[in-house]
Design a protein around this motif. Sequence first.
Motif, PDB file in Angstrom:
ATOM      1  N   GLU A   2      35.124 -79.174  54.505  1.00  0.00           N
ATOM      2  CA  GLU A   2      36.510 -78.405  54.368  1.00  0.00           C
ATOM      3  C   GLU A   2      36.199 -78.393  53.347  1.00  0.00           C
ATOM      4  O   GLU A   2      36.320 -78.279  52.132  1.00  0.00           O
ATOM      5  CB  GLU A   2      37.743 -79.114  54.834  1.00  0.00           C
ATOM      6  CG  GLU A   2      38.734 -78.945  54.935  1.00  0.00           C
ATOM      7  CD  GLU A   2      40.120 -79.956  54.655  1.00  0.00           C
ATOM      8  OE1 GLU A   2      40.575 -79.038  56.581  1.00  0.00           O
ATOM      9  OE2 GLU A   2      39.875 -80.220  53.912  1.00  0.00           O
ATOM     10  N   VAL A   3      36.754 -76.405  53.186  1.00  0.00           N
ATOM     11  CA  VAL A   3      36.689 -75.769  52.091  1.00  0.00           C
ATOM     12  C   VAL A   3      38.302 -76.021  51.282  1.00  0.00           C
ATOM     13  O   VAL A   3      38.672 -75.031  52.226  1.00  0.00           O
ATOM     14  CB  VAL A   3      35.610 -74.641  51.792  1.00  0.00           C
ATOM     15  CG1 VAL A   3      35.991 -73.493  50.938  1.00  0.00           C
ATOM     16  CG2 VAL A   3      34.170 -74.914  52.614  1.00  0.00           C
ATOM     17  N   LEU A   4      38.533 -76.336  50.264  1.00  0.00           N
ATOM     18  CA  LEU A   4      40.085 -75.779  50.031  1.00  0.00           C
ATOM     19  C   LEU A   4      39.606 -75.051  48.551  1.00  0.00           C
ATOM     20  O   LEU A   4      38.902 -75.078  47.502  1.00  0.00           O
ATOM     21  CB  LEU A   4      40.184 -77.198  49.547  1.00  0.00           C
ATOM     22  CG  LEU A   4      40.036 -78.139  50.469  1.00  0.00           C
ATOM     23  CD1 LEU A   4      40.747 -78.998  50.142  1.00  0.00           C
ATOM     24  CD2 LEU A   4      41.447 -76.571  51.932  1.00  0.00           C
ATOM     25  N   GLY A   5      40.795 -73.770  48.258  1.00  0.00           N
ATOM     26  CA  GLY A   5      40.493 -73.259  47.229  1.00  0.00           C
ATOM     27  C   GLY A   5      41.964 -74.412  45.972  1.00  0.00           C
ATOM     28  O   GLY A   5      42.776 -74.421  46.252  1.00  0.00           O
ATOM     29  N   ALA A  27      39.344 -65.272  52.488  1.00  0.00           N
ATOM     30  CA  ALA A  27      37.664 -65.686  51.684  1.00  0.00           C
ATOM     31  C   ALA A  27      37.011 -66.188  53.067  1.00  0.00           C
ATOM     32  O   ALA A  27      36.412 -67.060  53.161  1.00  0.00           O
ATOM     33  CB  ALA A  27      37.641 -65.349  50.205  1.00  0.00           C
ATOM     34  N   GLY A  28      38.201 -67.274  53.597  1.00  0.00           N
ATOM     35  CA  GLY A  28      37.573 -68.191  54.635  1.00  0.00           C
ATOM     36  C   GLY A  28      37.789 -69.498  54.207  1.00  0.00           C
ATOM     37  O   GLY A  28      37.326 -70.344  54.616  1.00  0.00           O
ATOM     38  N   ALA A  29      38.849 -69.818  52.753  1.00  0.00           N
ATOM     39  CA  ALA A  29      38.510 -71.113  52.306  1.00  0.00           C
ATOM     40  C   ALA A  29      39.809 -71.818  53.806  1.00  0.00           C
ATOM     41  O   ALA A  29      40.302 -71.605  54.094  1.00  0.00           O
ATOM     42  CB  ALA A  29      39.284 -71.287  51.328  1.00  0.00           C
ATOM     43  N   ASP A  30      39.118 -73.159  54.165  1.00  0.00           N
ATOM     44  CA  ASP A  30      39.778 -73.778  55.073  1.00  0.00           C
ATOM     45  C   ASP A  30      41.671 -74.093  54.794  1.00  0.00           C
ATOM     46  O   ASP A  30      42.380 -74.538  55.895  1.00  0.00           O
ATOM     47  CB  ASP A  30      39.476 -75.462  55.711  1.00  0.00           C
ATOM     48  CG  ASP A  30      38.001 -74.882  55.774  1.00  0.00           C
ATOM     49  OD1 ASP A  30      37.703 -74.009  56.589  1.00  0.00           O
ATOM     50  OD2 ASP A  30      36.971 -75.058  55.232  1.00  0.00           O
ATOM     51  N   GLY A  31      41.770 -73.833  53.407  1.00  0.00           N
ATOM     52  CA  GLY A  31      42.955 -74.467  53.148  1.00  0.00           C
ATOM     53  C   GLY A  31      42.710 -73.920  51.434  1.00  0.00           C
ATOM     54  O   GLY A  31      42.158 -73.949  50.809  1.00  0.00           O
TER      55      GLY A  31
END
Length: 152
Positions: A2-5, A27-31
């Motif tokens: 999971e990619v989080l900002g 940009a496509g972050a998961d959260g």
Amino acid sequence: MEVLGHRGSRVPGPENTVEAVDAALRAGADGVEIDVRRSADGDLVCVHDARLSRPAGRAIVRQPTEALRARGIPLLDEILDVWAGRGRLICEIKNQPGQPDFDAPRERTARALAERLRARGWTGPRPTVADLDAGAGGITVSSFDWFAIEAL
């Protein structure tokens, strides 16, 4: 994975702003993860540091909401509006010993956050892994203050 900002996106920045949260999600972050503090008026604002850098050392918790907004610090509600379920949201309650807004064991910030989320209908059972895998947004509240977690 999971990619989080973390505090949104640094570009366009600054962190913990509506623009940063929106940019991370676009940009496509998961959260995203944001930091939550309380103003002198009791409003919830999104800012990492306990004190303003200028004027030197003024505590966030001692500043009225309008003064903070004039400095570009958004209300939590503004961040919630732009997030609007677009992935995961992690709200970190900044409430640590030695900081001017530390309020354990009363936990005014944690209780205010719970009330904001409840008012929006965003409290209840945790989403399942299948819900999250299907793209359902979920909210996680975190804090280094266990009293805050207990209050929630």
